[in-house]
Design a protein around this motif. Sequence first.
Motif, mmCIF file in Angstrom:
data_model
loop_
_atom_site.group_PDB
_atom_site.id
_atom_site.type_symbol
_atom_site.label_atom_id
_atom_site.label_comp_id
_atom_site.label_asym_id
_atom_site.label_seq_id
_atom_site.Cartn_x
_atom_site.Cartn_y
_atom_site.Cartn_z
ATOM 1 N N ASP A 262 4.462 -37.065 27.249
ATOM 2 C CA ASP A 262 3.763 -37.863 26.253
ATOM 3 C C ASP A 262 4.289 -39.293 26.236
ATOM 4 O OD1 ASP A 262 6.283 -37.453 25.233
ATOM 5 O OD2 ASP A 262 5.638 -36.204 23.550
ATOM 6 N N ILE A 263 3.892 -40.052 25.211
ATOM 7 C CA ILE A 263 4.276 -41.455 25.114
ATOM 8 C C ILE A 263 5.789 -41.615 24.979
ATOM 9 C CG2 ILE A 263 3.962 -41.509 22.608
ATOM 10 C CD1 ILE A 263 3.174 -44.355 25.104
ATOM 11 N N THR A 264 6.440 -40.672 24.290
ATOM 12 C CA THR A 264 7.901 -40.731 24.146
ATOM 13 C C THR A 264 8.589 -40.557 25.485
ATOM 14 O OG1 THR A 264 7.768 -39.838 21.900
ATOM 15 C CG2 THR A 264 9.900 -39.707 23.011
ATOM 16 N N GLY A 265 8.109 -39.593 26.275
ATOM 17 C CA GLY A 265 8.679 -39.367 27.594
ATOM 18 C C GLY A 265 8.504 -40.572 28.503
ATOM 19 N N LYS A 266 7.323 -41.199 28.426
ATOM 20 C CA LYS A 266 7.079 -42.380 29.257
ATOM 21 C C LYS A 266 7.946 -43.553 28.806
ATOM 22 C CE LYS A 266 2.343 -41.134 30.495
ATOM 23 N NZ LYS A 266 0.902 -41.471 30.406
ATOM 24 N N ALA A 267 8.109 -43.716 27.497
ATOM 25 C CA ALA A 267 8.937 -44.811 26.974
ATOM 26 C C ALA A 267 10.392 -44.648 27.420
ATOM 27 C CB ALA A 267 8.848 -44.845 25.450
ATOM 28 N N MET A 268 10.895 -43.419 27.369
ATOM 29 C CA MET A 268 12.274 -43.178 27.810
ATOM 30 C C MET A 268 12.424 -43.444 29.309
ATOM 31 S SD MET A 268 13.508 -39.830 25.646
ATOM 32 C CE MET A 268 15.079 -39.778 26.525
#
Length: 556
Positions: free
Chosen positions: A97-103
Amino acid sequence: MFEGQPKGLYALALANTGERFGYYTMLAIFTLFLQAKFGYTAAETSTIFGSFLGFVYFMPLIGGILADRFGYGKMVTSGIVVMFLGYTLLAIPTGADITGKAMMFGALALISCGTGLFKGNLQVMVGNLYDNPQLSGKRDTAFSLFYMAINVGALFAPTAATKVTNYVLAGSHFTYEPQIPSLAHQFLDGTIKPDGNVLLEQLKAAQGFTGDMATFCTTYIEQLSKAYNYGFAVACISLIISMAIYVAFRSTFKHADVNNKQKVQSGSIDAQADELSPADTRQRIIALLLVFAVVIFFWMAFHQNGLTMTFFARDYTAKSVMGFDRLGFDVLNLVLAVVAVYSAFSFFQSKTSKGKGISGVLLVAAVIGIAANYHTMDGEVKILPQIFQQFNPFFVVALTPVSLAVFSYLARKGKEPSAPRKIGFGMLIAACGFMILAVASLGLPTPTTVQTEGIADNLLVSPNWLISTYLVLTFAELLLSPMGISFVSKVAPPKYKGMMMGGWFVATAIGNYLVAIIGYLWGDMQLWMVWSVLIVCCLLSALFIFSIMKRLEKVS
């Protein structure tokens, strides 16, 4: 080769070996991770990969400017810490998700910044070791040895990544199958075609999975992504080792951790006497910029190893090997081969009977070890695509003594080519490397066809095509990369050393960013045409550098 080198060279080289082991472990699986976890297309993956490599090699310019002001050692230690934080973020399993991509993107930013502080400044300190007139003649050899040490770390990286991948997948009763991630994402997105659906059903059955297709696709992607995350964690461990080496042996290179500003302040040099005239400074900088312009296209071609050459290994190369072809796919055999090469050189170069005896014993032991290991290997060895990236560092380590011996012989005869001329020859050889892949690719289906319909086993090419390409590209690399770094450290005006070494990495950064261009062609274009673009770029670059050779040799 090793005789008369300062101890600081080995300390700095080993510190870099640890860092490079982690970096190349990450790089071996990075594009596979992007496509497996997030379902990125080849074009999207190429953009991320090229941009990351671009920033990794651009940031040394900033690191060099900071080091010219604050000192090389401070930047190196800061870089290790920042890189460690980046690899830690990348190693944490997350969702897609967006959190995984941001990390993930945050991790890449930290790794880029940390590398910028570490890489170039460490190499400037290596160059500083040879500012002493008594050691200046050993500069080119030193950078070849330093470059060899980098590749010792890179040699073991693909095996580490492969072992971790297989271990994690085995824990979930899976094995690696290169076609599953793409087809699984197509199934989950609802874009899979009938032929792809049939193939996915067959692959699911082969994995022994009894649940529904959606659960299989989700589970396989999650487990493969986790395997790659754990592979990234290897880099964290390697950085701890790198820092320990750097701190423990700092006394051997402390005298090289002095920039021009610090030398002037300490009174060890006269600022006026050491400074070049404006005309000489300008002439040197222009010469360096011209060399930088050429190497852009080498790195654009060379670093296809982590992108399109990895795609080629995954999609078009045989998935297993038998017979003598198995030898190269066990890192122990490669290590023993390196021992054999160095023992042979030592045998002929030793001046005492004791030295020859020890070298002879090691040579025989290495050959026996390879034979014994060969007979204990499985009859058929399965190949994961990232494993091919071990051949370039192996060839670098094995061929470095050959390269040094050849150029030492030419130097004694007064016929050794200048560093710029070696770079020109390197570009010509790089073009030959991609000619091999162009020939191997004749008659193969396009990547788009393979992605949607798969590829018949009888169309898969021998791994020897890729291995041969890596061999030829290694010859080019040995002529270009260590010689280019040595040229920069020798020609750069004293007060701009850090910046000019950073400039070398900026040229590398631009080349790495342009890597993505070839990735954009990875779709409907015939493969031989994709490789031909690289052939033309290398040939034009060689033509350019030979056209300005007199100007470059004037300052070298």
